[in-house]
Scaffold this motif. Sequence first.
Motif, PDB file in Angstrom:
ATOM      1  N   ARG A   2       6.868   4.705 -11.844  1.00 33.50           N
ATOM      2  CA  ARG A   2       5.566   4.128 -11.466  1.00 33.50           C
ATOM      3  C   ARG A   2       4.428   4.395 -12.445  1.00 33.50           C
ATOM      4  O   ARG A   2       3.316   3.901 -12.238  1.00 33.50           O
TER       5      ARG A   2
ATOM      6  N   VAL B 110      -1.403   0.997  -4.274  1.00 36.35           N
ATOM      7  CA  VAL B 110      -0.843   0.799  -5.605  1.00 36.35           C
ATOM      8  C   VAL B 110      -1.268   1.946  -6.510  1.00 36.35           C
ATOM      9  O   VAL B 110      -2.446   2.304  -6.565  1.00 36.35           O
TER      10      VAL B 110
ATOM     11  N   LEU C 277       0.434  -1.931 -15.177  1.00 38.26           N
ATOM     12  CA  LEU C 277       0.836  -2.207 -13.803  1.00 38.26           C
ATOM     13  C   LEU C 277       1.477  -3.577 -13.652  1.00 38.26           C
ATOM     14  O   LEU C 277       0.951  -4.587 -14.129  1.00 38.26           O
TER      15      LEU C 277
ATOM     16  N   TYR D  41       3.719  -6.256  -8.232  1.00 38.39           N
ATOM     17  CA  TYR D  41       3.517  -5.051  -7.421  1.00 38.39           C
ATOM     18  C   TYR D  41       2.071  -4.976  -6.942  1.00 38.39           C
ATOM     19  O   TYR D  41       1.811  -4.671  -5.769  1.00 38.39           O
ATOM     20  N   MET D  42       1.121  -5.288  -7.819  1.00 39.47           N
ATOM     21  CA  MET D  42      -0.288  -5.262  -7.430  1.00 39.47           C
ATOM     22  C   MET D  42      -0.595  -6.320  -6.367  1.00 39.47           C
ATOM     23  O   MET D  42      -1.411  -6.099  -5.471  1.00 39.47           O
TER      24      MET D  42
ATOM     25  N   PHE E 134       2.275  -5.366  -3.161  1.00 38.46           N
ATOM     26  CA  PHE E 134       2.474  -3.956  -2.778  1.00 38.46           C
ATOM     27  C   PHE E 134       3.951  -3.605  -2.652  1.00 38.46           C
ATOM     28  O   PHE E 134       4.300  -2.559  -2.119  1.00 38.46           O
TER      29      PHE E 134
ATOM     30  N   LEU F 285       7.318  -2.409  -4.247  1.00 38.23           N
ATOM     31  CA  LEU F 285       7.727  -1.628  -5.412  1.00 38.23           C
ATOM     32  C   LEU F 285       9.236  -1.697  -5.598  1.00 38.23           C
ATOM     33  O   LEU F 285       9.997  -1.469  -4.653  1.00 38.23           O
TER      34      LEU F 285
ATOM     35  N   SER G 288       9.309  -2.889 -11.528  1.00 41.63           N
ATOM     36  CA  SER G 288       7.927  -2.508 -11.862  1.00 41.63           C
ATOM     37  C   SER G 288       7.917  -1.594 -13.086  1.00 41.63           C
ATOM     38  O   SER G 288       7.053  -1.704 -13.953  1.00 41.63           O
TER      39      SER G 288
END
Length: 379
Positions: free
Chosen positions: A217, A256, A263, A267-268, A271, A273, A277
């Motif tokens: 992440r 996030v 990023l 994913y942004m 949300f 994951l 990512s």
Amino acid sequence: MDSAPGLLFLCCSCICPCFQSRRKDTEDAVLVKESNSLAPASSAEMGSVSGKIAASPLRVPPSPGRFSMSPKLDRIGSVHLTMRQVARATQNFSPSMKLGEGGFGTVYKAQLQDGQMVAIKRASKENSDALRSEFRSEIELLAKIEHRNLVKLLGYVDKGNERLIITEYVPNGTLREHLDGIHGSYLDFSQRLEISIDIAHGLTYLHSYAGKQIIHRDVKSSNILLTERMRAKVADFGFARVGDNEAGKTHVMTKVKGTVGYLDPEYMRTFQLTPKSDVYSFGVLLIEILTGRRPVESRRSPEEKVTVRWAFGKYSDGEAMELVDPQMREAVDPTIFKKMLNLSFQCAAPTRADRPDMQSVGEQLWAIRMKYLQLGREE
């Protein structure tokens, strides 16, 4: 990056090294002196590589061809350093021993009584309670993984309002520092290619070979540490999360986390994951490695501020070689450079379904490396 143009490149099939897993047993992850804890990989681990691929032109040792499985750990471990010993090892957390700073706190270099050098990450006192879950997440994940391209946990302290993570010391600074020339010289193309392969190996292990799938992440150049021999190790697992080994599964996050510019746009937006990512972040990082530019260059003109978008535009206009980091003094082969750019754009595709997985990325990088070495021998 939501507005970045998307293009799905056809992936060429590649000859790849054997990504064979191997399980090792180990003792609890506590701060104890292990004679082989920081030793180089065994000849058995390197055998699948050295027999097939010649040494790099600059004698950078080749990346390993195997992944080893995580050790079984019944518990994370116990504390073997007192705060008094930690204070002595860091010269009372002296600024002269400071290695860096991040959201979690400050990282210090420390020398133990037996002479071993370690790194100690100390949580900020002001955010001690807020960072407790991040602290627990990092030590629990680090205790379960062991790979030469991942920073190794040696111990931790969780007492009162002090939270410390003790890891192996990686002496040569961050990848971003080397791209900036802070250490007195800039990375040449061979080193950048080797570092890219190392990072891909580390992330592949996390996604596919650890006991449980792990999503980092926060893949970025300042979280990549370099050894004296210019091997790369992925660091800082404070934002990491356990994923799901079942293909196609996603995790919905309430918040996030990551670093602007790296990023994953999907994913942004959703949300959700997944390991893809990390693949997106790696694609951005690969462009950074090739161009020397940060993901967001706020002082540049509007069309150059977002490096991925700028690079893709140059590539599409047939101006790929204008993207070569000017700090690379040597002539870079256009075919090799374009192959790496192509791969970076595959990884940074706006839609996760268009991105390869990290194992495929590693295989493609190995194929590029073999071609690079072949061209070197022909000159």
